[in-house]
Design a protein around this motif. Structure first.
Motif, PDB file in Angstrom:
ATOM      1  N   SER A 526      48.514 -39.158  49.351  1.00  0.00           N
ATOM      2  CA  SER A 526      47.359 -39.182  50.253  1.00  0.00           C
ATOM      3  C   SER A 526      46.969 -37.768  50.692  1.00  0.00           C
ATOM      4  O   SER A 526      45.786 -37.489  50.928  1.00  0.00           O
ATOM      5  CB  SER A 526      47.668 -40.050  51.473  1.00  0.00           C
ATOM      6  N   ALA A 529      44.786 -36.366  48.046  1.00  0.00           N
ATOM      7  CA  ALA A 529      43.463 -36.994  48.099  1.00  0.00           C
ATOM      8  C   ALA A 529      42.655 -36.465  49.277  1.00  0.00           C
ATOM      9  O   ALA A 529      41.434 -36.275  49.176  1.00  0.00           O
ATOM     10  CB  ALA A 529      43.624 -38.510  48.198  1.00  0.00           C
ATOM     11  N   SER A 534      41.391 -34.186  42.589  1.00  0.00           N
ATOM     12  CA  SER A 534      41.240 -35.358  41.709  1.00  0.00           C
ATOM     13  C   SER A 534      42.485 -35.629  40.878  1.00  0.00           C
ATOM     14  O   SER A 534      42.428 -36.389  39.909  1.00  0.00           O
ATOM     15  CB  SER A 534      40.050 -35.154  40.771  1.00  0.00           C
ATOM     16  N   LYS A 619      43.250 -45.401  44.193  1.00  0.00           N
ATOM     17  CA  LYS A 619      42.167 -44.613  43.620  1.00  0.00           C
ATOM     18  C   LYS A 619      42.692 -43.489  42.751  1.00  0.00           C
ATOM     19  O   LYS A 619      42.127 -43.198  41.688  1.00  0.00           O
ATOM     20  CB  LYS A 619      41.294 -44.048  44.742  1.00  0.00           C
ATOM     21  N   ASN A 620      43.785 -42.866  43.192  1.00  0.00           N
ATOM     22  CA  ASN A 620      44.306 -41.716  42.446  1.00  0.00           C
ATOM     23  C   ASN A 620      45.769 -41.890  42.049  1.00  0.00           C
ATOM     24  O   ASN A 620      46.480 -40.909  41.827  1.00  0.00           O
ATOM     25  CB  ASN A 620      44.149 -40.433  43.274  1.00  0.00           C
TER      26      ASN A 620
END
Length: 693
Positions: A526, A529, A534, A619-620
């Motif tokens: 986190s 992010a 990215s 997401k990542n």
């Protein structure tokens, strides 16, 4: 009770096993046929292809098969395996074969059937989930050739690690090669230890299964070859792969003036995919299974009984005991040349436990009520009647599989007997014998509770490998992976590098299983992010069961754009069935006890085919949760490793398996090296915080 492979089908007799809270109650013989994606059950051998089965089950990518090992009932031995639904672990079916080889063939065939459907249908899209069954008159129209090569199971059990042998030869006696445990590479000690591990290796003209049954027997048949054995019995069976054996040795094979000795041995075994049996005896098939190599390993400190014994004499006693392999070889040779059938024991052992006593008393009792024949639950179908599967009545629930079961408590073996006083006694003896310098168990207070830390930073990194309880990246060139021409010549090549870089690690403890660590707001993923980066993370979360659950989490960051690695991209965006069929682990104990090295091995394995895995997609990041408590075999190995944890250097490599020419050669996802982990230094999650994004 043989099993045939005819007309592309897997078929043969199996026993439908019934369990309840006090153990195995009864078994019913049924004839099973595995054809296409269906498992069909008949009361007798079908006389024609048009004969309808009693019940039918769909085998697809949502099912798993677990090897439960040995189980006895009415003095009859069974090799048991469980078929269960990953959507609901309580929906399961236990089957038993009278031969370990039969059980292995069924397990492999069922696993292959599940793997073959990965690309055909997703668990979430099938109208009828596995074991949500239909009595349609549709029979399978196409057969699977189970004799064809399988990329999952047909690899030879050779090492996937380039490393020196943990054994070095020191002599030959009675046609056996004798080895002792080799010193570590950085050790300057050349002398023998006080009680070194010794191994005897010989070739026996017998099938691996026959030899396995022979060495596992502790009845009168053992006296035909084991000249050290006086008498013995199985005291308790802890699970299908572990039991406690009482053995009394003849005094003529013991040190001079020592009286006859009683030993309590915790015995463990497992069967590998290539037919190798592992444990105290390692039995490796050769010449297409007609012969086998037998290794017998032993380490005993005889001076704990006779302190004045000389080291050389103490070693000679151990060599004498491992030398029973020569007598075993001569027994098989004599009976083969004399055309005498080998009297393979049935291992019909009476387990002397409280659970066993209750079992005998309740064999004639009525089955506990509550198993309705109309339910779609496999545990409910597996009742005293003739039903193999029951058909759910049409309802609104046909579109999906609903369960109120908590996933944290879903394990295949629901009713495991508690350890008796005998088991606890043996465990205490083992705890005293295991070198645990600084080891205080999983319940110990963590050293890092007062430290301020975040997820991804609780396990220190030390590239110099000098700091205890630390981690680093392992040398990728130590591992072997599939080469470009593997599909044609089955050759593996030395890995040249890894796709991802190890950027963080956790060694934490908690009262419950910790999932989705990458999704925690106070973590390394986190934080990246939040900085607007990215970078993509691949997190491997290895969960160690126990009174306190320890978790080893490894955080890898991709060095290049995801689109440049098509196989990894397919893995990340694929479904769970595809992931289970491709994720491989290569383990290696580079420093540590011979017994741990032997148990862990150096061969790659498809983790998702052996253990329960949970996936968390962000997401990542993609996080893989590996539950080591979901397999009795894995729990046995993990329990052994934990006892020696402080003295081990563990290396691992992770691979996405390539099954097509376009996916080869393989590339390592990442590597790690764990240097003398200490459970006492695991950081409590309470000290980190459990907030999530």
């Amino acid at each position: 009770m043989g099993m045939a492979e005819k007309e592309g089908k897997m078929q043969g007799w199996l026993h439908l096993i019934r369990y309840n809270r006090i153990g195995l109650q009864y078994s019913r013989k049924r004839y099973f046929i595995l054809e296409d994606d269906c498992l069909n059950s008949f009361k007798s051998i079908p006389t024609s292809h048009t004969e309808e089965p009693v019940r039918r089950a769909i085998i697809d990518s949502c099912i798993r098969v677990v090897d439960n090992g040995r189980g006895s009932h009415r003095r009859k031995l069974f090799f048991i395996f469980t078929i269960y639904n990953t959507a609901n672990h309580n929906d399961q079916l236990k089957l038993g074969a009278t031969s370990s080889e039969e059980a292995a063939r069924w397990i492999h065939a069922l696993q292959d059937a599940a793997v073959k459907t990965v690309d055909l249908v997703s668990c979430s899209k099938r109208k009828y989930q596995p074991f949500s069954l239909s009595v349609s008159k549709r029979m399978a129209k196409r057969s699977i050739d189970w004799t064809s090569a399988s990329s999952v199971h047909m690899e030879a059990m050779t090492s996937d690690v380039i490393a020196p042998s943990p054994w070095e030869i020191f002599g030959c006696q009675n046609g056996l090669r004798l080895f002792k445990e080799a010193k570590d590479r950085d050790s300057n000690v050349r002398r023998w230890d006080d009680h070194p591990a010794i191994m005897a290796v010989g070739v026996i003209n017998g099938t691996p299964e026959a030899v396995f049954r022979t060495v596992m027997a502790v009845d009168a048949s053992r006296t035909e070859w084991d000249f050290c054995f006086h008498k013995g019995s199985v005291v308790e069976q802890l699970d299908g792969h572990t039991d406690i054996v009482h053995v009394e040795l003849y005094k003529h094979c013991l040190p001079w003036a020592m009286k006859r000795r009683d030993l309590l041995v915790r015995r463990y075994w497992r069967r590998e995919d290539d037919g190798t049996y592992g444990g105290g005896y390692v039995i490796i098939p050769m010449n297409r299974g007609k012969k086998c190599i037998v290794r017998n390993m032993l380490s005993v400190d005889w001076r704990c009984w006779k302190s004045y014994l000389r080291k050389a004499y103490s070693r000679s006693v151990t060599i004498c005991m491992v030398g029973t392999v020569a007598a075993l070889r001569e027994m098989y040779k004599t009976k083969e040349e004399g055309n005498i059938d080998i009297d393979v024991p049935e291992i019909e052992e009476e387990i002397k436990t409280e659970t066993g006593c209750k079992r005998v008393q309740n064999e004639t009792n009525e089955v506990t009520p509550g198993y309705n024949s109309g339910t779609s639950s496999i545990s409910g179908m597996n009742d005293i009647g003739d039903e193999f599967f029951d058909v759910p009545a049409p309802s609104d629930d046909e579109e999906g599989w609903h369960s109120n079961t908590n996933s944290d408590s879903c394990y295949v073996n629901s009713f495991q007997p508690k350890l008796s006083s005998t088991a606890n006694f043996v465990k205490r003896l083992q705890d005293l014998a295991v070198p645990k310098k600084g080891y205080t168990g999983l319940q110990s207070v963590s050293w890092g509770e007062s430290l301020s830390c975040s997820y991804g930073t609780t396990l220190p990194r030390d590239a110099n490998l000098k700091t205890p309880c630390s981690c680093a990246e392992a040398d990728p060139t130590s591992f072997l992976i599939r080469g470009k021409t593997y599909l044609h010549d089955q050759k593996k090549i030395k890995a040249k590098g890894a796709l991802m870089q190890l950027v963080g690690a956790d060694w934490i403890k908690s009262s419950k299983r910790e999932d989705n660590l990458a999704g925690r707001s106070n973590g390394i993923v986190s934080n990246y992010a939040a900085e607007g980066r990215s970078d993509f993370f691949f997190v491997i979360n290895i969960q160690v069961p126990g009174t306190t659950t320890c978790t080893l989490a490894l955080y890898y960051m991709l060095k290049m754009p995801l689109k440049e690695t098509p196989l990894l991209e397919c893995f990340i965006y694929g479904d769970n069935a595809f992931r289970d069929s491709r994720f491989k682990l290569i383990p290696y104990i580079s420093k540590g006890s011979w017994i741990v090295r032997q148990s862990v091995g150096r061969k790659s394995c498809l983790v998702g085919q052996a253990l329960q895995m949970n996936y968390f997609r962000g997401k990542n990041y993609l996080e893989l949760g590996i539950d080591l408590g979901s397999s009795t075999v894995a729990k046995g190995v993990v329990g052994l490793v934990l006892g020696y944890l402080n003295n081990l250097v563990i290396e691992m490599a992770f691979v996405i398996q390539g099954d097509t020419a376009e996916e080869l050669p393989e590339i390592l996802v990442g590597t790690c090296r764990l240097n003398h982990l200490d459970a006492a230094k695991a950081v409590s999650t309470d000290a980190i915080g459990s907030s999530k994004s």
